[in-house]
Structures are given as structure tokens and as C-alpha cells.
Motif scaffolding. Structure first.
Motif: not given
Ligand SMILES: [Zn+2]
Length: 352
Positions: A297-304
Motif C-alpha cells: 500500500a502506498v502513501t504520498t509521503r515523499p521518499g525513495v
């Protein structure tokens, strides 16, 4: 986002690029790969008031990004392959996943031909109310109300307020103010109620946005038939899940998967939290997604992505291809992990 904040971010990205710091930092903060977030891909429009422009990039920019990733010998993989690499700890080669939120028709019209020609797998996270034509693209309703009027009346904290928005500068400022005020409403129901009232008062047809901009089920079925395409869940009504009661949040996630399965005969294994920032998806939502058996599951928190994300598969960060920053050098800096490392205070995993 305010233009000042944009200027600061752009300055930071430029600084990291031209100082070479992104190259120096990459071995330490570059991680093992990244997931890209896109929304709209369509030709540029001339309008001066485009407060949602961060959500769209041009077909030309997408082409340049794909060509760059190919040249850089980064593997472009689907979500199942990303999941395999994370869980089997196969970190031999850097990878990027391309993901689209919301299922806009321009994904099919402009992005698909580019990705198909280059053989790039990608995912589309579909909020089922959009193809069902019941979705409320409330950020576009707000944009339309402000674009079409010179002043707006609104009840805020029990007081009737009037806002002037005759000029483009006023419209931009007002959108910013009202957008973040709406995002800060304690419940999703309250926020939707305000939007419905605004739409009714200022004669904006809420349903028309779905019809005009979002793919139908037959269009989604056409894409889903391509092995390059993964269909993911993105809830039913696209709410900020963390603002819902626990049962409601759970049913939004679970039901959307069943509806997609019924419509497209594929059961989504991957989820994207709507809005996806910490006020929309937090530990409670991560736990529910895990219970429901999603693979990722993906968020939109920025990061690699780092190796340690294999223990946080329900809270994966992404890198947004933002329409305000359509330069290849920004993508290079973002994929180096250096910008997001600074924004995140060099913390690798943000799952709280
Ligand atoms: Zn979305």
C-alpha cells in the motif's frame, strides 16, 4: 501550495542539483528504488488560474522521464515485481514503479501510448465511485467555483464571510486558503457537505467532472487486459481514511477491492490511500490494509524505498512527478533520495 513554498522547494532542488550534492549523497540516501506518483498526463493548458496544476504533467515530460530511466539502466517494474524484490531481498538492481492515481481518461489517452511503446509496466489505482460516476472530485469543484466567480460567500465557524476573487492573484490565494481549510475539517462528511453547498450555490455540476475526466469501466477493462497494467484499489469514495470511523475506513478499502473484482475480474493486491499524507493515512490504516491482505500500500509521503521498507509494505512512500517541477534535473535529484532525505530529516521510514 503557496508560491513561496514552491520557490523554496525549487531552490532546494536546484541547489542539490547544481552543487552536485545529490550525486555525493546518493550512495547514502538513494535507497534501492522508488515509486513514482502521477495523476493527469495531458498537453499544457494556457489558463492562468490552474491551482491543481501540480497534479498534471505533459506527455512530453513523461516521455523524457521514461527515456532518462531507460538510459540510466534503472529497471522499470510492476508492483508485483517490486513486492517480490522487497520480500525476497533482491536488491541487485535499482528499480522504479510508475503509478497513476484516480484513473483519469488521460492516463489511457496520453500516458498509455508512451508507456506501451517503451514497454513500461504501470499501475492505476482506481477509486470505484469514479467509474461508477458517483465520485466527487471536490478539489476541482473548488477550482471551478473560484474560477467562475468574482466573489464567494461562505459560512466559516458560524459566521458568513465574503471573499473577493476577481483577479488571478486573488483566485490563487483564495484557493490556497479554502483548500487547506477544507483539508483541515475534522471529518470527511463535513468537508463534503461544504463542497456540495458551494457547488449548489454557484451552479457547479459535481457529477460532470467524473463524466468528463475519469475512465469508464469498459475503458479500465481495456487497460486491465494489458499485462503491463496493474489495477490497484484506491477506496470507493476517495476519502481521507484517517478521518472516518474505523469500520467505515475498513469498508472503503475492502469494498473497493470487491467492486473492482466484480467489474474487471481482477482482485487488486495493491492499495493507494487517497490524499495519502499523514492526516489521511496513518498507523490505523496501515494495520487495516495489512489485515485485509494487501501485498503493498502506498502513501504520498515523499521518499525513495530503502531495504527496511520490506517491513513497512503498507506504508510505502512515493515520489510525485509534480506539474510545477517539470524538469528532468528535479527528477534526478528526487530519485537520488537527497531532497526527500532532507525533507524527512534523514529518517528512512516514515510509518507513524
Ligand atoms: Zn487519488
Amino acid at each position: 501550495m503557496s508560491s513561496l513554498k514552491q520557490t523554496i522547494i525549487r531552490g532546494g532542488l536546484e541547489g542539490l542539483y547544481f552543487s552536485g550534492a545529490h550525486v555525493a549523497l546518493k550512495p547514502f540516501v538513494g535507497g534501492i528504488g522508488a515509486i513514482l506518483t502521477l495523476h493527469h498526463v495531458r498537453p499544457p493548458r494556457p489558463d492562468r488560474f490552474q491551482p491543481n496544476r501540480l497534479l498534471e504533467v505533459t506527455p512530453r515530460f513523461l516521455t523524457r522521464v521514461v527515456n532518462y530511466l531507460r538510459r540510466a539502466r534503472i529497471d522499470l517494474v510492476g508492483l508485483d515485481e517490486m513486492h517480490r524484490r522487497l520480500t525476497e531481498r533482491d536488491f541487485r538492481r535499482r528499480f522504479v514503479c510508475v503509478t497513476f492515481d484516480d484513473g483519469y481518461r488521460d492516463t489511457m489517452q496520453f500516458a498509455y501510448p508512451i508507456l506501451k511503446a517503451a514497454g513500461v509496466p504501470f499501475a492505476i489505482y482506481v477509486p470505484t465511485s469514479f467509474p461508477d460516476r458517483l465520485g466527487e472530485l471536490w478539489w476541482l469543484v473548488l477550482e471551478a467555483v473560484i474560477a467562475r466567480n468574482d466573489s464567494i460567500g461562505l459560512e466559516i465557524a458560524g459566521r458568513n464571510r465574503n471573499f473577493d476573487c476577481a483577479t488571478v492573484a486573488d483566485k490563487r490565494a483564495l484557493f490556497d486558503e479554502l483548500y487547506w481549510w477544507l483539508r483541515a475539517r475534522p471529518t470527511e462528511a463535513e468537508m463534503r457537505g461544504i463542497i456540495r453547498n458551494l457547488a449548489a450555490c454557484y451552479h457547479v455540476d459535481v457529477a460532470a467532472f467524473c463524466e468528463e475526466l475519469c475512465m469508464t469501466w469498459p475503458e479500465l477493462a481495456e487497460l486491465a487486459a494489458d499485462p503491463l497494467v496493474t489495477i490497484g484499489a484506491h477506496t470507493v469514495s476517495h476519502p481521507m481514511l484517517a478521518k472516518l470511523a474505523p469500520e467505515a475506513a475498513r469498508s472503503e478499502m475492502d469494498l473497493s477491492r470487491s467492486i473492482i473484482e466484480a467489474a474487471l475480474s481482477v482482485r487488486p493486491q495493491h492499495l493507494s490511500y487517497p490524499i495519502g499524507d499523514p492526516t489521511s493515512a496513518g498507523p490505523r490504516e496501515f494495520a487495516i490494509a495489512a489485515e485485509l491482505g494487501f501485498k503493498t500500500a502506498v502513501t504520498t509521503r515523499p521518499g525513495v524505498l530503502f531495504r527496511s521498507h520490506r517491513r513497512h509494505l503498507m506504508a510505502l512512500p512515493r515520489i510525485s512527478l509534480n506539474g510545477e517541477y517539470q524538469k528532468l534535473r528535479y527528477v534526478r535529484v528526487l530519485l537520488s533520495g537527497s531532497a526527500t532525505a532532507m525533507w524527512n530529516g534523514f529518517r528512512r521510514v516514515e510509518a507513524a
